[in-house]
Design an enzyme around this catalytic site. Structure first.
Site, PDB file in Angstrom:
ATOM      1  N   GLY A 630       0.588  -0.880   0.178  1.00  0.00           N
ATOM      2  CA  GLY A 630       0.539   0.219  -0.115  1.00  0.00           C
ATOM      3  C   GLY A 630       0.685   1.213  -0.532  1.00  0.00           C
ATOM      4  O   GLY A 630       2.329   0.920   0.032  1.00  0.00           O
ATOM      5  N   ARG A 631       0.135   2.471  -0.218  1.00  0.00           N
ATOM      6  CA  ARG A 631       0.785   3.593  -0.092  1.00  0.00           C
ATOM      7  C   ARG A 631       0.020   4.933   0.963  1.00  0.00           C
ATOM      8  O   ARG A 631      -1.146   4.275   1.051  1.00  0.00           O
ATOM      9  CB  ARG A 631       1.164   4.002  -1.199  1.00  0.00           C
ATOM     10  CG  ARG A 631       1.581   3.582  -2.815  1.00  0.00           C
ATOM     11  CD  ARG A 631       2.569   4.105  -3.428  1.00  0.00           C
ATOM     12  NE  ARG A 631       2.748   3.188  -4.421  1.00  0.00           N
ATOM     13  CZ  ARG A 631       4.535   2.783  -4.022  1.00  0.00           C
ATOM     14  NH1 ARG A 631       4.703   3.272  -3.318  1.00  0.00           N
ATOM     15  NH2 ARG A 631       4.482   1.740  -5.803  1.00  0.00           N
ATOM     16  N   GLY A 632       0.986   4.888   2.359  1.00  0.00           N
ATOM     17  CA  GLY A 632       0.135   6.212   3.109  1.00  0.00           C
ATOM     18  C   GLY A 632       0.730   7.375   2.986  1.00  0.00           C
ATOM     19  O   GLY A 632       1.338   7.604   1.674  1.00  0.00           O
ATOM     20  N   SER A 633      -0.061   7.864   3.809  1.00  0.00           N
ATOM     21  CA  SER A 633       0.586   9.452   3.872  1.00  0.00           C
ATOM     22  C   SER A 633       1.633   9.821   3.266  1.00  0.00           C
ATOM     23  O   SER A 633       2.345  10.963   2.844  1.00  0.00           O
ATOM     24  CB  SER A 633      -0.122   9.894   4.860  1.00  0.00           C
ATOM     25  OG  SER A 633      -0.010   9.370   5.525  1.00  0.00           O
ATOM     26  N   GLY A 635       4.585   7.703   2.392  1.00  0.00           N
ATOM     27  CA  GLY A 635       5.245   6.664   1.605  1.00  0.00           C
ATOM     28  C   GLY A 635       5.068   4.801   1.622  1.00  0.00           C
ATOM     29  O   GLY A 635       3.544   4.734   1.947  1.00  0.00           O
ATOM     30  N   LYS A 651       5.836   0.504   7.580  1.00  0.00           N
ATOM     31  CA  LYS A 651       5.580   1.876   6.483  1.00  0.00           C
ATOM     32  C   LYS A 651       7.013   2.309   6.351  1.00  0.00           C
ATOM     33  O   LYS A 651       7.592   2.655   8.036  1.00  0.00           O
ATOM     34  CB  LYS A 651       4.435   2.211   7.649  1.00  0.00           C
ATOM     35  CG  LYS A 651       4.052   3.899   7.001  1.00  0.00           C
ATOM     36  CD  LYS A 651       2.507   4.128   7.981  1.00  0.00           C
ATOM     37  CE  LYS A 651       2.164   4.908   7.204  1.00  0.00           C
ATOM     38  NZ  LYS A 651       0.976   5.289   7.721  1.00  0.00           N
ATOM     39  N   ASP A 749      -6.607  11.608   8.301  1.00  0.00           N
ATOM     40  CA  ASP A 749      -6.936  11.773   7.265  1.00  0.00           C
ATOM     41  C   ASP A 749      -8.085   9.844   7.249  1.00  0.00           C
ATOM     42  O   ASP A 749      -7.416   9.436   6.388  1.00  0.00           O
ATOM     43  CB  ASP A 749      -5.633  11.411   6.832  1.00  0.00           C
ATOM     44  CG  ASP A 749      -5.243  10.865   5.663  1.00  0.00           C
ATOM     45  OD1 ASP A 749      -6.676  11.399   4.643  1.00  0.00           O
ATOM     46  OD2 ASP A 749      -4.554  10.494   4.682  1.00  0.00           O
TER      47      ASP A 749
END
Ligand SMILES: *[C@@H]1O[C@H](CO)[C@@H](O)[C@H](O)[C@H]1NC(C)=O
Ligand SMILES: *[C@@H]1O[C@H](CO)[C@@H](O)[C@H](O)[C@H]1NC(C)=O
Ligand SMILES: *[C@@H]1O[C@H](CO)[C@@H](O)[C@H](O)[C@H]1NC(C)=O
Ligand SMILES: *[C@@H]1O[C@H](CO)[C@@H](O)[C@H](O)[C@H]1NC(C)=O
Ligand SMILES: *[C@@H]1O[C@H](CO)[C@@H](O)[C@H](O)[C@H]1NC(C)=O
Ligand SMILES: *[C@@H]1O[C@H](CO)[C@@H](O)[C@H](O)[C@H]1NC(C)=O
Ligand SMILES: *[C@@H]1O[C@H](CO)[C@@H](O)[C@H](O)[C@H]1NC(C)=O
Ligand SMILES: *[C@@H]1O[C@H](CO)[C@@H](O)[C@H](O)[C@H]1NC(C)=O
Length: 910
Positions: A630-633, A635, A651, A749
């Site tokens: 996944g891509r979080g806020s 990285g 993460k 978020d």
């Protein structure tokens, strides 16, 4: 000449072609304007286009006129302003896709005026269709796949009439097909696809599993001998990904005598072309020949071996027509199939940071400006200007922004920014990153101070600040702007001396309408030089408990009124005390972070909750960062496995405003203490050599977004009861962050992709914490850089930059609306009214009009339960934060909705 003698029957085992004729499953065939599903004579099933487009009118094409090529329907677009786009899903697993569109006019409207219009795919304008010259008009493309969807759009042109379309087909191509020698930003537009030597009509699916249409070889002169060889060929060395079907290769145009065989192919326009020649060794000899294009030798002494399939790929630059010649060297020149494509150059997309910044701005405006897809290509958005794929100008006016949001600072390539008459107040700020800025127009606002951004805007040429409320003196930083040639300061409240550096011949400076402003100190009278007047900003200190909305109104008192009313001494006192209050308030707001000092950092390894990992351990656990999940806020998130076998989500923070080591450790310490069944648990962290890595528990069920939008294999469609359960779980998690944890945390978020599910479909909220906690228990808000996700962002937070728990409630309301409606917060297809989920859904849900409920839920929910959930969702997305419920109330209402649905299901014995 009896060429039949030459045929050789090869053993047939053509595994390559006959595999899986269920290819249809991946086809998409839209009957534009159609109303029913049907299967055509090629066994292709056609569906109506209504799910892929949301504008336009439909009509029927008379059968007599439409003929065999038509689906019998047409969609046309009388509105010349709006975009008319189909959003086409691209299946992953293929690197390119064949897109075929057919435009049929056939006087469907009885007006006898065939339209002309332009067609674009993604960022490229591909064609100008003019149905006067051909009707029907067919376009076919081989398009590279690099995202999940592509927009196929029709654009009106002046005097062109209503654009129209009759059918649209999508056929995934095998990986690697049609990419020899092409660049990633190049696509192909079909000019010719010839089944050489075959004269009895065109062939397509199911003969061609990718449903390419192979046209008969009959229109080319001089007409040489051609022959069909009923050879069952076994081309055992097929390395040609895009190879034609066997039936096509079995026929060739073969020249009987030692001579020249040539194709003369006129082209529609000058350009770069991609040519593929296919040769199959269907003869019992090895013919050799020279291959020439437009008289130039491409290959000399090219030999076709028996039983072998070969292809030649040639790019011809800037040609107007194409003559392909085969000159015999030995035996008979031959060719089995020819494809000719025009190369379409696909403009690069604008950077995603820019696009998402523009989307956030768009959303905050609350008007639909038609900003969809890419800002620069194929057509530049209104109010935006581009150079290539860079957004270099933005001009918005006559709207209400209230402050210069940090989002503007993300549009890094801006040269022109015009925000005149946008109700800006306060300081000129958040523009320091726009180092290319040349022309800044902030006129006709209520800005009160200069701020410090001008130090960085070294390319500024024009600065228009007229008609604001700027006070005090003009800062020296303006004097350092060497390129400045127009500075307009008219009609402000500026005074004192101008920086001497501004006194130069190349600069036009306008200062009228200010109390006193000049290069000389002597020209101003004493009163205006009185230092006490130089108070930066007399702002009434807002009552802490006071409603947020009072912060927004303009509370700046005109200095002169105070000056008249109060004696100078008194003024000094008031000013001082106000400044002191302001200072105290600010000070407490910004610095009262809970201090888990370096002592905590030193005792890292003794923490019971979080574990400290070395970078080496992280590398081992993630198998050198192999699998991105996944891509979080901040990285990417990687899948990892700890030595004891536990799966974790790792993460890696990548953020230019990376926290200092101390604050990172402090914050991780805080997070590690947060334990709640509906919050994703922090397992540990790593803080070595500038890398900040967080290790979380891994949830195998994927995110809520995966489940609603089916982006993931694990996803299953969620029933209403499941959706309510997820909502209740997530609300519990947020309730804990807002009210249960110490310090209180604002998530900032909240969105579907930040709600994760475990195996049992319990939901947990992730991505909270890190620089987001409330500074102290009694503070009502924090002032922060506005970050968040377009579509979920609280409009009040956006304009005031003051973050409260109610901003999370707003975002959570958007999540609830998604659960109810099954659609994303911002939809880039569709008509303007449905662009924004909140604006679109509110009136329906308020009226109890449940036709907008996700169709997968229809008939399967209790109306009372839906009402309850819809009502609370609407209240969450109230524009005025004070009208929104707190998360505790939301949780109560959702629980009631859940109970109602349980009761409803039990009456059916479910
Ligand atoms: C038509 O396609 C369907 C699958 O879409 C398949 O089951 C059927 O056998 C096909 N019929 C023919 C005649 O090929
Ligand atoms: C297209 O449809 C709209 C609304 O559905 C209607 O008002 C309009 O008259 C139609 N235009 C034409 C040319 O049929
Ligand atoms: C598509 O598949 C490739 C590899 O097969 C993968 O790298 C890529 O992330 C996938 N894209 C999407 C949108 O799923
Ligand atoms: C379309 O083509 C016809 C003749 O082929 C021409 O007269 C007409 O101007 C063209 N229309 C446009 C909009 O270019
Ligand atoms: C051409 O194709 C049609 C069917 O599409 C068939 O009936 C006819 O026999 C074919 N003609 C030749 C010469 O093969
Ligand atoms: C053509 O190539 C073959 C081998 O590929 C060679 O034997 C022959 O001599 C060549 N002929 C000419 C005329 O170059
Ligand atoms: C400023 O914008 C408002 C709308 O927000 C408009 O009514 C007003 O006329 C504009 N003023 C000027 C000077 O353009
Ligand atoms: C800034 O905008 C105002 C309002 O439209 C306009 O009058 C002014 O000329 C602009 N300034 C410059 C330098 O273009």
């Amino acid at each position: 000449m009896d060429l039949q003698l030459l045929w050789v029957g090869f053993f047939l085992c053509c595994g390559f072609w006959t595999l899986a004729f269920s290819d249809q499953d991946v086809f998409l065939s839209l009957s534009c304007g159609g109303t029913t599903t049907f299967t055509d004579s090629s066994n292709i099933s056609w569906i109506p286009d209504i799910d892929y487009v949301s504008t336009g009118n439909t009509s029927i094409i008379d059968n007599g006129e439409g003929g065999s090529f038509s689906t019998g329907h047409v969609r046309f677009f009388p509105d010349t302003r709006a975009r008319k786009c189909y959003k086409l899903p691209l299946k992953n697993g293929s690197s390119s896709v064949l897109i075929r569109a057919q435009f049929v006019y056939k006087n469907y409207d009885k007006l006898g005026k065939p339209p002309a219009f332009a067609v674009s795919i993604g960022t490229a304008i591909t064609t100008n269709v003019n149905l006067t010259s051909h009707d029907p008009w067919t376009e076919e493309f081989v398009w590279p796949v690099n995202k999940e969807t592509v927009s196929f759009c029709l654009h009106s042109i002046p005097e062109g009439g209503s654009p129209l379309i009759s059918s649209l087909e999508l056929r995934p191509l095998p990986r690697g097909a049609y990419d020899d020698g092409l660049l990633p930003n190049q696509a192909l537009r079909k000019s010719y696809r010839i089944n050489c030597g075959y004269t009895n009509g065109s062939l397509r699916y199911p003969i061609d599993r990718y449903d390419r249409i192979w046209d008969a070889d009959e229109n080319f002169k001089p007409f040489h001998v051609s022959s069909g060889f009923k050879v069952e060929a076994n081309f055992d060395s097929i390395q040609v990904k895009e190879a034609p079907p066997a039936v096509v290769v079995e026929t060739a145009r073969v020249l009987a005598r030692r001579d020249e065989l040539s194709y003369n192919l006129p082209l529609e326009e000058q350009g770069d072309y991609f040519v593929i020649l296919y040769f199959g060794g269907i003869l019992a000899v090895h013919p050799s020949f020279d291959v020439l294009m437009n008289g130039k030798v491409i290959e000399s002494n090219y030999t076709v071996e028996m039983g072998e399939m070969r292809a030649l790929y040639v790019i011809q630059e800037q040609i107007k027509s194409l003559i392909i010649t085969f000159k015999s060297v030995k035996f008979y020149p031959q060719v089995n199939a020819i494809e000719v494509y025009q190369i379409v150059h696909v403009p690069l997309e604008a950077s995603s940071t820019t696009v998402s910044a523009l989307q956030v701005i768009h959303q905050s405006i609350g008007l639909n400006l038609g900003w969809e897809d890419d800002p620069c290509s194929p057509r530049t958005w209104d109010h935006v200007g581009c150079e290539g794929n860079l957004v270099t100008s933005l001009e918005l006016s006559d709207i209400n922004f209230r402050s210069i949001s940090p989002t503007f600072g993300d549009i890094l390539d801006l040269k022109i920014l015009d925000l005149h008459n946008t109700s800006l107040t306060g300081q000129i700020e958040n523009l320091g990153s726009l180092t290319h800025l040349e022309n800044l127009n902030l006129s006709f606002n209520k800005l009160t101070s200069f701020g410090t951004d001008f130090e960085n805007l070294s390319n500024l040429k024009i600065l228009d600040l007229q008609n604001n409320s700027l006070q005090g003196i003009v800062p020296d930083s303006l004097g350092e702007l060497e390129d400045l040639h127009l500075l307009n300061l008219e009609n402000n409240r500026l005074e004192g001396t101008l920086p001497l550096a501004l006194n130069k011949g190349t600069l036009e400076i306008r200062t009228s309408g200010n109390p006193c402003l000049s290069f000389s100190t002597m020209t101003c009278n004493d009163v205006s030089l009185n230092p006490t007047i130089e108070t930066p900003q007399v702002t009434v200190v807002p009552d802490r408990k006071k409603d947020m909305s009072s912060h927004n109104s303009n509370n700046h008192m005109p200095i002169t009124i105070i000056a008249c009313a109060v004696a100078a001494v008194l003024l000094v006192l008031i000013t001082l005390s106000l400044s002191f209050l302001l200072y105290m308030r600010k000070h407490s707001q910004y610095t009262a972070q809970p201090t888990y000092s370096t002592k905590a950092a030193m005792e890292l390894r003794n923490w019971n909750a979080a574990k400290v990992f070395s970078y080496k351990e992280i590398k081992a656990a993630t198998n050198n960062f192999k699998e991105v999940i996944g891509r979080g806020s901040f990285g990417s998130v990687y899948l990892g496995k700890l030595p004891e076998g536990k799966l974790v989500a790792v993460k890696v923070r990548f953020d230019k405003s990376q926290l200092g080591a101390d604050s990172f450790i402090n914050e991780v310490h805080l997070l590690s203490q947060i334990r709640h069944q509906n919050l994703v648990c922090l397992e540990g962290f790593c803080n070595e050599s500038k890398r900040q890595i967080l290790v979380y528990e891994y949830l195998p069920g994927g995110s809520l977004a995966d489940h609603i939008y089916g982006k993931n294999k694990k996803s299953v469609s969620l029933s209403w009861i499941r959706r309510l359960k997820v909502a209740v779980d997530a609300a519990k998690g947020l309730d804990y962050l807002h009210n249960g944890s110490e310090p209180r945390i604002i998530h900032r978020d909240v969105k579907c992709s930040n709600i994760l599910l475990d195996m049992e479909m319990n939901a947990k909220v992730c991505d909270f914490g890190l620089s987001k906690q409330l500074p102290q228990p009694d503070a009502t808000h924090v002032t922060t850089v506005v970050k968040g996700t377009a579509g979920y962002l609280d409009p009040e937070y956006y304009s005031t930059q003051q973050l409260t728990e109610k901003s999370d409630v707003y975002s959570f309301g958007v999540v609830l609306l998604e659960l109810i409606c099954g659609r994303e917060p911002l939809s880039h297809t569709g008509n303007p009214d449905s662009f924004n989920l909140v604006l679109w859904a509110k009136p329906y849900l308020q009226a109890g009009a449940f036709e907008i409920v996700d169709e997968r839920l229809r008939g399967r929910f209790d109306v009372e339960s839906m009402k309850k959930a819809a009502l609370i969702a609407i209240r969450c997305v109230e524009r005025d934060a004070s009208l929104r419920p707190n998360i505790g109330q939301v949780l109560d209402d959702l629980t009631q909705a859940y109970d109602a649905q349980i009761a409803y299901l039990s009456t059916f014995g479910l």
